[in-house]
Design an enzyme around this catalytic site. Structure first.
Site, short mmCIF file in Angstrom:
data_model
loop_
_atom_site.label_atom_id
_atom_site.label_comp_id
_atom_site.label_asym_id
_atom_site.label_seq_id
_atom_site.Cartn_x
_atom_site.Cartn_y
_atom_site.Cartn_z
N ASP A 1 0.84 -1.20 0.00
CA ASP A 1 0.00 0.00 0.00
C ASP A 1 0.88 1.25 0.00
OD1 ASP A 1 -3.22 0.47 1.08
OD2 ASP A 1 -1.84 2.18 1.10
N LYS A 2 0.44 2.23 -0.77
CA LYS A 2 1.18 3.50 -0.88
C LYS A 2 1.01 4.37 0.38
CE LYS A 2 1.43 7.40 -4.16
NZ LYS A 2 0.85 7.96 -5.39
N ARG B 1 -28.97 4.25 -3.22
CA ARG B 1 -27.78 3.39 -3.25
C ARG B 1 -28.14 2.03 -2.69
NH1 ARG B 1 -26.60 6.98 -6.04
NH2 ARG B 1 -24.74 8.30 -6.06
N TYR C 1 -14.12 9.39 -11.18
CA TYR C 1 -13.80 8.17 -10.41
C TYR C 1 -14.32 6.94 -11.14
CZ TYR C 1 -14.71 4.37 -7.07
OH TYR C 1 -14.81 3.13 -6.48
N THR D 1 -16.37 -1.72 -9.01
CA THR D 1 -17.50 -1.06 -8.35
C THR D 1 -18.75 -1.04 -9.23
OG1 THR D 1 -18.28 1.14 -7.67
CG2 THR D 1 -16.43 1.11 -9.15
N ASP D 2 -19.90 -0.94 -8.60
CA ASP D 2 -21.16 -0.80 -9.36
C ASP D 2 -21.21 0.51 -10.14
OD1 ASP D 2 -21.56 0.93 -7.19
OD2 ASP D 2 -23.47 0.06 -6.57
N GLU D 3 -20.32 1.46 -9.79
CA GLU D 3 -20.39 2.77 -10.44
C GLU D 3 -20.00 2.71 -11.92
OE1 GLU D 3 -19.35 6.14 -8.12
OE2 GLU D 3 -19.58 5.05 -6.25
N LYS E 1 -12.24 3.75 -12.84
CA LYS E 1 -12.43 2.34 -12.47
C LYS E 1 -12.80 1.52 -13.71
CE LYS E 1 -12.31 0.62 -8.94
NZ LYS E 1 -11.18 -0.01 -8.21
N ASN F 1 -22.31 0.11 -2.58
CA ASN F 1 -21.88 1.06 -1.54
C ASN F 1 -21.63 0.34 -0.21
OD1 ASN F 1 -23.03 3.08 -3.49
ND2 ASN F 1 -22.34 4.43 -1.83
N GLU G 1 -7.82 5.32 -5.88
CA GLU G 1 -8.43 6.53 -5.36
C GLU G 1 -9.92 6.23 -5.44
OE1 GLU G 1 -7.22 9.32 -4.05
OE2 GLU G 1 -5.19 8.50 -4.18
N ASP H 1 3.83 1.84 -4.33
CA ASP H 1 2.83 2.38 -5.26
C ASP H 1 2.62 1.36 -6.37
OD1 ASP H 1 1.56 3.80 -7.33
OD2 ASP H 1 2.71 5.64 -6.98
N ILE H 2 1.39 1.00 -6.67
CA ILE H 2 1.16 0.00 -7.74
C ILE H 2 1.56 0.53 -9.11
CG2 ILE H 2 -0.65 -1.34 -6.55
CD1 ILE H 2 -2.70 0.10 -8.47
P1 NAD Z 1 -9.96 3.44 0.41
O1 NAD Z 1 -9.84 4.77 -0.25
O2 NAD Z 1 -10.38 3.34 1.82
O3 NAD Z 1 -8.54 2.68 0.30
C1 NAD Z 1 -7.74 2.71 -0.83
C2 NAD Z 1 -6.36 2.19 -0.43
O4 NAD Z 1 -5.52 2.15 -1.59
C3 NAD Z 1 -5.64 3.09 0.59
O5 NAD Z 1 -5.05 2.30 1.60
C4 NAD Z 1 -4.56 3.79 -0.25
O6 NAD Z 1 -3.41 4.13 0.51
C5 NAD Z 1 -4.26 2.71 -1.29
N1 NAD Z 1 -3.69 3.27 -2.53
C6 NAD Z 1 -4.15 4.34 -3.24
N2 NAD Z 1 -3.35 4.54 -4.30
C7 NAD Z 1 -2.41 3.57 -4.28
C8 NAD Z 1 -1.31 3.24 -5.12
N3 NAD Z 1 -1.03 3.96 -6.22
N4 NAD Z 1 -0.55 2.17 -4.81
C9 NAD Z 1 -0.80 1.44 -3.70
N5 NAD Z 1 -1.81 1.71 -2.85
C10 NAD Z 1 -2.60 2.76 -3.14
O7 NAD Z 1 -10.91 2.60 -0.54
P2 NAD Z 1 -11.96 1.45 -0.19
O8 NAD Z 1 -13.26 2.05 0.09
O9 NAD Z 1 -11.34 0.49 0.75
O10 NAD Z 1 -12.06 0.76 -1.63
C11 NAD Z 1 -11.23 -0.34 -1.98
C12 NAD Z 1 -11.54 -0.76 -3.40
O11 NAD Z 1 -12.92 -1.13 -3.47
C13 NAD Z 1 -11.35 0.34 -4.44
O12 NAD Z 1 -10.79 -0.24 -5.59
C14 NAD Z 1 -12.75 0.86 -4.71
O13 NAD Z 1 -12.86 1.35 -6.01
C15 NAD Z 1 -13.56 -0.40 -4.51
N6 NAD Z 1 -14.96 -0.23 -4.06
C16 NAD Z 1 -15.25 0.55 -2.98
C17 NAD Z 1 -16.58 0.67 -2.56
C18 NAD Z 1 -16.96 1.51 -1.36
O14 NAD Z 1 -18.17 1.72 -1.14
N7 NAD Z 1 -16.03 1.98 -0.56
C19 NAD Z 1 -17.59 0.00 -3.26
C20 NAD Z 1 -17.24 -0.79 -4.36
C21 NAD Z 1 -15.92 -0.90 -4.74
P1 TYD Z 2 -20.52 8.40 -1.14
O1 TYD Z 2 -20.34 7.79 0.21
O2 TYD Z 2 -19.59 9.46 -1.59
O3 TYD Z 2 -20.56 7.17 -2.16
P2 TYD Z 2 -20.89 7.15 -3.76
O4 TYD Z 2 -20.86 8.52 -4.29
O5 TYD Z 2 -19.73 6.35 -4.25
O6 TYD Z 2 -22.20 6.48 -3.89
O7 TYD Z 2 -22.01 8.99 -1.23
C1 TYD Z 2 -23.14 8.17 -1.04
C2 TYD Z 2 -24.34 9.00 -1.38
O8 TYD Z 2 -24.46 10.05 -0.40
C3 TYD Z 2 -24.24 9.69 -2.73
O9 TYD Z 2 -25.52 9.72 -3.35
C4 TYD Z 2 -23.81 11.10 -2.38
C5 TYD Z 2 -24.42 11.34 -1.01
N1 TYD Z 2 -23.65 12.25 -0.13
C6 TYD Z 2 -24.27 13.38 0.42
O10 TYD Z 2 -25.46 13.63 0.22
N2 TYD Z 2 -23.52 14.20 1.20
C7 TYD Z 2 -22.20 13.98 1.45
O11 TYD Z 2 -21.56 14.79 2.16
C8 TYD Z 2 -21.58 12.81 0.90
C9 TYD Z 2 -20.14 12.52 1.15
C10 TYD Z 2 -22.36 11.98 0.11
#
Ligand code: NAD
Ligand code: TYD
Length: 340
Positions: free
Chosen positions: A34-35, A214, A150, A126-128, A154, A179, A85, A60-61
């Site tokens: 992890d970075k 969501r 974003y 991600t579903d996005e 992805k 989410n 990110e 860094d990947i």
């Molecule tokens: P997060 O932002 O909490 O963690 C991301 C991690 O990646 C961090 O530890 C960061 O330091 C590391 N990182 C970033 N750039 C890097 C690089 N260049 N090299 C090495 N490490 C690096 O994210 P998360 O919420 O844990 O999400 C993890 C994965 O799941 C992501 O790929 C995201 O797209 C996916 N995802 C997240 C959600 C969600 O709701 N959080 C839903 C679906 C998919």
């Molecule tokens: P988020 O957690 O950023 O996830 P994503 O955009 O990946 O779905 O946001 C979840 C939902 O909540 C999204 O519809 C945006 C909304 N949201 C707010 O209304 N206020 C906020 O401050 C944030 C961060 C998100």
């Protein structure tokens, strides 16, 4: 499968996966790479720091030499890529880091994995990537229509994964999670942000009318879904991981406030996020056919989550300083002022 490189394993979902895998598979070695960006946090891995089957490497990947060295040093046979990110709002402010990690980084990781002879490569998506789903449920064969920088980054990474499967025969699988929420989530995403702000009686900036939808998935269920796909997924296939619990943002916020015993007057409608997707919804039959099912209802999971943030102020209070406050100001100051 023996030596697994978990890239991005110091973030929210990656660290949950590392904690789960070290406990569940004592015969596997889990190497987190992890970075440590603003979202990476070694506190997330504290509970396994003394485990014999866990190691941490900072890198860094997108850094080819660092990736090569990690693959060789630890004799890696499996890669699970969480590194990204991950926050839509930050990608609207500036998408540079998203292209660096989610596109270029994924390419470098794939290329080094191919050269090293990796046996299995799971990419977390991600579903996005499906974009705004006005009605019905996305299935894995639907085309991509990402709307935020974003989501586009992805989608770009996923397409690189596809090309390494088709062109180079790499053994890849992809997961598309919905989410996700739970413990150790960086307090910029909706739930941890709102919970920690509400604990301090601060206003909660709800974008637009708050009626966006969501699909909410507890992190432990997301991680067990990734485990299922890692072990049982068909090479070249993608699998949706959904909580199958659709909610309006405003209802999620109100449920959280009632669990905390805080008033709904903390909610403040603010100008909407640009390009804001109205609804995400996925069909999860393909993963269920591999034997997975979720273990937590939304109501159970949100209660566990609210309790965790209440009991772990040591974890989030030190995050909500410095860079976090600069980001908060850039993202919310004008919005909250406009809502006055
Ligand atoms: P997060 O932002 O909490 O963690 C991301 C991690 O990646 C961090 O530890 C960061 O330091 C590391 N990182 C970033 N750039 C890097 C690089 N260049 N090299 C090495 N490490 C690096 O994210 P998360 O919420 O844990 O999400 C993890 C994965 O799941 C992501 O790929 C995201 O797209 C996916 N995802 C997240 C959600 C969600 O709701 N959080 C839903 C679906 C998919
Ligand atoms: P988020 O957690 O950023 O996830 P994503 O955009 O990946 O779905 O946001 C979840 C939902 O909540 C999204 O519809 C945006 C909304 N949201 C707010 O209304 N206020 C906020 O401050 C944030 C961060 C998100």
């Amino acid at each position: 499968m023996k030596n697994i490189l978990v890239t991005g394993g110091a973030g929210f979902i990656g660290s949950a996966f590392a904690r789960y895998m070290t406990a569940r598979y004592p015969d596997y070695n889990i190497i987190v790479f992890d970075k440590l960006t603003y979202a990476g946090n070694l506190d997330n891995l504290l509970s396994i720091s003394d485990e014999e089957n866990y190691r941490f490497e900072r890198g860094d990947i997108a850094d080819r030499a660092a990736v090569k060295l990690a693959l060789q040093t630890h004799d890696i046979d499996t890669v699970v890529n969480f590194a990204a990110e991950s926050h839509v709002d930050r990608s609207i402010l500036n998408a540079d880091a998203f292209i660096h990690t989610d596109v270029v980084g994924v390419y470098i990781l794939l290329d080094e994995a191919k050269q090293h002879g990796i046996e299995r490569f799971l990419h977390v998506s991600t579903d996005e990537v499906y974009g705004d789903v006005h009605e019905g449920f996305s299935v894995e064969t639907d085309s991509f229509a990402p709307n935020s920088p974003y989501a586009a980054s992805k989608a770009g990474g996923e397409l690189m994964v596809r090309s390494y499967r088709v062109t180079h025969g790499l053994n890849t699988v992809v997961t598309r999670g919905s989410n996700t929420f739970g413990a150790y989530q960086y307090p910029e995403k909706l739930l941890p942000f709102f919970i920690t702000e509400a604990i301090d009686d601060k206003l909660l900036p709800l974008y637009g009318d708050g009626k966006q939808i969501r699909d909410w998935l507890y992190v432990e269920d997301h991680v067990s879904g990734i485990d299922t796909v890692l072990h049982k997924g068909i090479p070249g296939e993608a699998y949706n991981i959904a909580g199958e619990d659709l909610r309006h943002n405003i209802d999620v916020a109100k449920t959280m406030l009632s669990l905390l015993g805080k008033p709904e007057t903390l909610l403040k409608h603010v100008p909407d996020r640009e390009g804001h997707d109205r609804r995400y919804a996925m069909n999860c039959d393909k993963l269920r056919a591999l034997g997975w099912q979720r273990s937590y209802s939304f109501d159970q999971a949100i209660e566990l989550t609210v309790d965790w943030y209440r009991q772990n102020e040591w974890w989030w209070r030190k995050i909500k300083t410095g860079e976090y406050l600069d980001y908060y100001k850039r993202q919310y100051a004008a919005r909250l002022a406009a809502a006055e």
